[in-house]
Design a protein around this motif. Structure first.
Motif, PDB file in Angstrom:
ATOM      1  N   SER A  25      10.126 -73.771   9.562  1.00  0.00           N
ATOM      2  CA  SER A  25       9.935 -73.742   8.100  1.00  0.00           C
ATOM      3  C   SER A  25       8.497 -74.095   7.737  1.00  0.00           C
ATOM      4  O   SER A  25       7.919 -73.496   6.828  1.00  0.00           O
ATOM      5  N   LYS A  27       5.849 -73.541   9.659  1.00  0.00           N
ATOM      6  CA  LYS A  27       5.021 -72.389  10.042  1.00  0.00           C
ATOM      7  C   LYS A  27       5.104 -71.286   8.993  1.00  0.00           C
ATOM      8  O   LYS A  27       4.085 -70.707   8.602  1.00  0.00           O
ATOM      9  N   ASN A  28       6.313 -70.972   8.529  1.00  0.00           N
ATOM     10  CA  ASN A  28       6.472 -69.925   7.512  1.00  0.00           C
ATOM     11  C   ASN A  28       5.749 -70.291   6.224  1.00  0.00           C
ATOM     12  O   ASN A  28       5.072 -69.445   5.615  1.00  0.00           O
ATOM     13  N   LEU A  29       5.880 -71.538   5.793  1.00  0.00           N
ATOM     14  CA  LEU A  29       5.196 -71.990   4.582  1.00  0.00           C
ATOM     15  C   LEU A  29       3.685 -71.965   4.784  1.00  0.00           C
ATOM     16  O   LEU A  29       2.941 -71.497   3.922  1.00  0.00           O
ATOM     17  N   LYS A  31       1.831 -70.137   6.827  1.00  0.00           N
ATOM     18  CA  LYS A  31       1.326 -68.757   6.851  1.00  0.00           C
ATOM     19  C   LYS A  31       1.194 -68.202   5.435  1.00  0.00           C
ATOM     20  O   LYS A  31       0.208 -67.544   5.102  1.00  0.00           O
ATOM     21  N   THR A  32       2.171 -68.475   4.599  1.00  0.00           N
ATOM     22  CA  THR A  32       2.140 -67.995   3.218  1.00  0.00           C
ATOM     23  C   THR A  32       1.027 -68.680   2.428  1.00  0.00           C
ATOM     24  O   THR A  32       0.319 -68.024   1.654  1.00  0.00           O
ATOM     25  N   LEU A  33       0.851 -69.991   2.623  1.00  0.00           N
ATOM     26  CA  LEU A  33      -0.212 -70.711   1.926  1.00  0.00           C
ATOM     27  C   LEU A  33      -1.587 -70.172   2.314  1.00  0.00           C
ATOM     28  O   LEU A  33      -2.461 -69.995   1.451  1.00  0.00           O
ATOM     29  N   LYS A  35      -2.298 -67.150   3.286  1.00  0.00           N
ATOM     30  CA  LYS A  35      -2.434 -65.842   2.610  1.00  0.00           C
ATOM     31  C   LYS A  35      -2.845 -66.002   1.155  1.00  0.00           C
ATOM     32  O   LYS A  35      -3.499 -65.136   0.584  1.00  0.00           O
ATOM     33  N   GLU A  36      -2.432 -67.115   0.539  1.00  0.00           N
ATOM     34  CA  GLU A  36      -2.764 -67.386  -0.864  1.00  0.00           C
ATOM     35  C   GLU A  36      -4.117 -68.079  -1.018  1.00  0.00           C
ATOM     36  O   GLU A  36      -4.476 -68.495  -2.119  1.00  0.00           O
ATOM     37  N   ASN A  56      -5.087 -68.184  13.499  1.00  0.00           N
ATOM     38  CA  ASN A  56      -4.494 -67.490  12.349  1.00  0.00           C
ATOM     39  C   ASN A  56      -4.724 -68.233  11.031  1.00  0.00           C
ATOM     40  O   ASN A  56      -3.836 -68.312  10.191  1.00  0.00           O
TER      41      ASN A  56
END
Length: 146
Positions: A25, A27-29, A31-33, A35-36, A56
Motif C-alpha cells: 500500500s 509503494k502504490n501510494l 508511486k502515485t505521489l 506522479k503528482e 523510480n
C-alpha cells in the motif's frame, strides 16, 4: 515542492527482506505521489544493511537493525528516530507517515507532523480469521484501551 516520508518495516523491493500488505500500500501510494510531483522518501527499518537506494523517483533508506544488551526495544526506536530526524532536517521533509501495526513510533519524537495510518489490530484479525491471539499482543492492546 511537498516532501512526504514513510516509516515502515516492509516495502516491496529486491534488497528488502520482507513485504506484505502495508509495504504494497505504501509503494502504490508513493508511486502515485511521485506522479503528482510530490517528493517521496521511504525509511525501512529492521534491515540487514544500511543503504540508500534512488529508484523510480523514490529515495529508499534501508536502516540496519541494531542489537542492544539492555532495553533494546527502546534504544532501537531511538536509533531509528535519530536516523530519520537527521534526514528529515537535511532533506526538508514536510510530513512523516507510519503504520500502527507494530507501534514502532512509540517513544519517538519528530519535528514534523507524524500521521499514523490505521491498518487494523491483532485482536481484529484474530477475530476475523478465528485464530487465537498471541499473549504479548493481547496484553499490549488491552493496555492501549485502559
Amino acid at each position: 515542492m511537498m516532501h512526504i516520508a514513510f516509516l515502515t518495516s516492509e516495502f516491496p523491493h529486491a534488497k528488502i527482506h520482507s513485504s506484505a500488505g502495508i509495504g504494497t500500500s505504501i509503494k502504490n501510494l508513493a508511486k502515485t505521489l511521485v506522479k503528482e510531483g510530490i517528493k517521496v522518501t521511504i525509511f525501512v527499518y529492521g534491515q540487514n544493511v544500511q543503504e540508500i537506494i534512488e529508484e523510480n523517483g523514490l529515495t529508499i533508506h534501508l536502516i540496519k537493525n541494531k542489537k542492544y544488551r539492555f532495553l533494546g526495544w527502546f534504544f532501537h526506536r531511538k536509533h531509528i528516530q535519530n536516523y530519520c530526524c537527521s534526514i528529515i532536517k537535511k532533506d526538508k521533509i514536510d510530513l512523516l507517515e507510519a503504520p500502527d501495526w507494530t507501534g514502532i513510533t512509540a517513544f519517538m519524537n519528530f519535528s514534523i507532523p507524524l500521521v499514523i495510518r490505521f491498518h487494523g489490530s491483532d485482536t481484529y484479525f484474530c477475530h476475523l480469521e478465528n485464530r487465537k491471539q498471541k499473549r504479548k499482543n493481547f496484553w499490549f492492546e488491552k493496555k492501549q484501551h485502559t
